[in-house]
Design a protein around this motif. Sequence first.
Motif, PDB file in Angstrom:
ATOM      1  N   LEU A  39      21.482 115.344  18.391  1.00 46.05           N
ATOM      2  CA  LEU A  39      22.212 114.625  17.350  1.00 46.05           C
ATOM      3  C   LEU A  39      21.897 115.228  15.974  1.00 46.05           C
ATOM      4  CD1 LEU A  39      24.072 112.114  16.987  1.00 46.05           C
ATOM      5  CD2 LEU A  39      22.015 110.806  16.582  1.00 46.05           C
ATOM      6  N   GLN A  40      20.624 115.496  15.707  1.00 43.68           N
ATOM      7  CA  GLN A  40      20.216 116.092  14.433  1.00 43.68           C
ATOM      8  C   GLN A  40      20.845 117.476  14.250  1.00 43.68           C
ATOM      9  OE1 GLN A  40      18.146 114.981  11.959  1.00 43.68           O
ATOM     10  NE2 GLN A  40      17.474 113.064  12.872  1.00 43.68           N
ATOM     11  N   PRO A  68      37.273 115.251  20.633  1.00 45.30           N
ATOM     12  CA  PRO A  68      36.751 116.328  21.465  1.00 45.30           C
ATOM     13  C   PRO A  68      35.514 115.949  22.276  1.00 45.30           C
ATOM     14  CG  PRO A  68      36.285 116.752  19.153  1.00 45.30           C
ATOM     15  CD  PRO A  68      37.152 115.534  19.211  1.00 45.30           C
ATOM     16  N   GLY A  69      34.892 114.821  22.015  1.00 47.43           N
ATOM     17  CA  GLY A  69      33.712 114.390  22.757  1.00 47.43           C
ATOM     18  C   GLY A  69      33.807 112.931  23.138  1.00 47.43           C
ATOM     19  N   ASP A  70      32.898 112.478  24.008  1.00 48.95           N
ATOM     20  CA  ASP A  70      32.908 111.089  24.454  1.00 48.95           C
ATOM     21  C   ASP A  70      32.044 110.170  23.592  1.00 48.95           C
ATOM     22  OD1 ASP A  70      34.648 111.743  26.433  1.00 48.95           O
ATOM     23  OD2 ASP A  70      33.185 111.678  28.062  1.00 48.95           O
ATOM     24  N   TYR A  71      31.207 110.753  22.733  1.00 47.33           N
ATOM     25  CA  TYR A  71      30.366 109.979  21.822  1.00 47.33           C
ATOM     26  C   TYR A  71      30.538 110.537  20.413  1.00 47.33           C
ATOM     27  CZ  TYR A  71      28.040 107.830  25.773  1.00 47.33           C
ATOM     28  OH  TYR A  71      27.782 107.105  26.906  1.00 47.33           O
ATOM     29  N   PHE A  72      30.416 109.666  19.412  1.00 44.15           N
ATOM     30  CA  PHE A  72      30.529 110.147  18.034  1.00 44.15           C
ATOM     31  C   PHE A  72      29.745 109.264  17.077  1.00 44.15           C
ATOM     32  CE2 PHE A  72      33.640 106.839  17.772  1.00 44.15           C
ATOM     33  CZ  PHE A  72      33.857 106.560  16.430  1.00 44.15           C
ATOM     34  N   VAL A  73      29.437 109.845  15.923  1.00 41.76           N
ATOM     35  CA  VAL A  73      28.863 109.108  14.799  1.00 41.76           C
ATOM     36  C   VAL A  73      29.739 109.396  13.588  1.00 41.76           C
ATOM     37  CG1 VAL A  73      26.472 109.129  15.592  1.00 41.76           C
ATOM     38  CG2 VAL A  73      27.286 110.972  14.155  1.00 41.76           C
ATOM     39  N   CYS A  74      29.755 108.455  12.657  1.00 42.98           N
ATOM     40  CA  CYS A  74      30.440 108.667  11.392  1.00 42.98           C
ATOM     41  C   CYS A  74      29.428 109.262  10.416  1.00 42.98           C
ATOM     42  CB  CYS A  74      30.986 107.353  10.849  1.00 42.98           C
ATOM     43  SG  CYS A  74      32.184 106.558  11.939  1.00 42.98           S
ATOM     44  N   LEU A  75      29.877 110.154   9.565  1.00 40.88           N
ATOM     45  CA  LEU A  75      29.014 110.888   8.650  1.00 40.88           C
ATOM     46  C   LEU A  75      29.639 110.898   7.267  1.00 40.88           C
ATOM     47  CD1 LEU A  75      26.720 113.078   8.118  1.00 40.88           C
ATOM     48  CD2 LEU A  75      28.437 114.749   8.834  1.00 40.88           C
ATOM     49  N   ASP A  96      24.273 116.603  25.342  1.00 46.71           N
ATOM     50  CA  ASP A  96      23.569 117.197  24.209  1.00 46.71           C
ATOM     51  C   ASP A  96      24.376 118.299  23.528  1.00 46.71           C
ATOM     52  OD1 ASP A  96      21.418 115.543  24.433  1.00 46.71           O
ATOM     53  OD2 ASP A  96      20.153 116.969  25.510  1.00 46.71           O
ATOM     54  N   VAL A  97      25.649 118.370  23.809  1.00 44.95           N
ATOM     55  CA  VAL A  97      26.499 119.437  23.269  1.00 44.95           C
ATOM     56  C   VAL A  97      27.308 118.903  22.086  1.00 44.95           C
ATOM     57  CG1 VAL A  97      28.344 121.063  23.790  1.00 44.95           C
ATOM     58  CG2 VAL A  97      26.665 120.495  25.550  1.00 44.95           C
ATOM     59  N   TYR A  98      27.141 119.566  20.944  1.00 45.94           N
ATOM     60  CA  TYR A  98      27.942 119.255  19.752  1.00 45.94           C
ATOM     61  C   TYR A  98      29.345 119.799  19.991  1.00 45.94           C
ATOM     62  CZ  TYR A  98      29.726 120.099  15.009  1.00 45.94           C
ATOM     63  OH  TYR A  98      30.509 120.162  13.888  1.00 45.94           O
ATOM     64  N   GLU A  99      30.355 118.932  19.988  1.00 49.55           N
ATOM     65  CA  GLU A  99      31.726 119.323  20.292  1.00 49.55           C
ATOM     66  C   GLU A  99      32.572 119.579  19.058  1.00 49.55           C
ATOM     67  OE1 GLU A  99      32.829 120.115  23.193  1.00 49.55           O
ATOM     68  OE2 GLU A  99      31.180 119.382  24.415  1.00 49.55           O
ATOM     69  N   GLY A 100      32.083 119.234  17.883  1.00 49.91           N
ATOM     70  CA  GLY A 100      32.847 119.476  16.664  1.00 49.91           C
ATOM     71  C   GLY A 100      32.939 118.224  15.813  1.00 49.91           C
ATOM     72  N   SER A 101      33.541 118.407  14.650  1.00 45.61           N
ATOM     73  CA  SER A 101      33.719 117.276  13.737  1.00 45.61           C
ATOM     74  C   SER A 101      35.086 117.396  13.075  1.00 45.61           C
ATOM     75  CB  SER A 101      32.613 117.254  12.680  1.00 45.61           C
ATOM     76  OG  SER A 101      32.693 118.395  11.864  1.00 45.61           O
ATOM     77  N   ARG A 102      35.503 116.291  12.515  1.00 43.69           N
ATOM     78  CA  ARG A 102      36.764 116.244  11.779  1.00 43.69           C
ATOM     79  C   ARG A 102      36.697 115.082  10.810  1.00 43.69           C
ATOM     80  NH1 ARG A 102      40.025 113.573  16.631  1.00 43.69           N
ATOM     81  NH2 ARG A 102      39.526 111.433  16.129  1.00 43.69           N
ATOM     82  N   GLN A 103      37.624 115.070   9.886  1.00 43.32           N
ATOM     83  CA  GLN A 103      37.713 113.937   8.975  1.00 43.32           C
ATOM     84  C   GLN A 103      38.084 112.717   9.808  1.00 43.32           C
ATOM     85  OE1 GLN A 103      40.175 114.679   5.613  1.00 43.32           O
ATOM     86  NE2 GLN A 103      39.850 112.660   4.746  1.00 43.32           N
ATOM     87  N   SER A 104      37.389 111.628   9.601  1.00 45.48           N
ATOM     88  CA  SER A 104      37.616 110.457  10.442  1.00 45.48           C
ATOM     89  C   SER A 104      39.006 109.869  10.196  1.00 45.48           C
ATOM     90  CB  SER A 104      36.544 109.400  10.215  1.00 45.48           C
ATOM     91  OG  SER A 104      36.589 108.938   8.896  1.00 45.48           O
TER      92      SER A 104
END
Length: 119
Positions: A39-40, A68-75, A96-104
Amino acid sequence: MRYILPLCLFLSGCSSGWVDAPAPPSAVQPVGPPSQEALQKGIGSSVKEARLTQPVEISALRRTDHGPGDYFVCLREAAPVPGRPHYTFSVFFNNDVYEGSRQSVLFEECEQQQYSRLN
């Protein structure tokens, strides 16, 4: 007319009983939440990609059925830069795989989440 018999014989070969054995079903691995270390790392990658200034805040880890993933956090940035929009991002993981990010987006409800500072 004289081509009908060879044509029928040729096409009947496609419907013969010789069928390859079906492949065994693939074992589907269940997708779980990321570890704290993953996560970090994923959040660090997302901060660099989005060019956010430190410190940042994250929401609790949640499951999702989109993205793109099954779990997410807002940042988001903890102290937004004046004169620049205050964007919120969704950071996605599978195991444990970072799948990417996007604007929420609106239905991820990042605006209503409780945030904690990530140092």
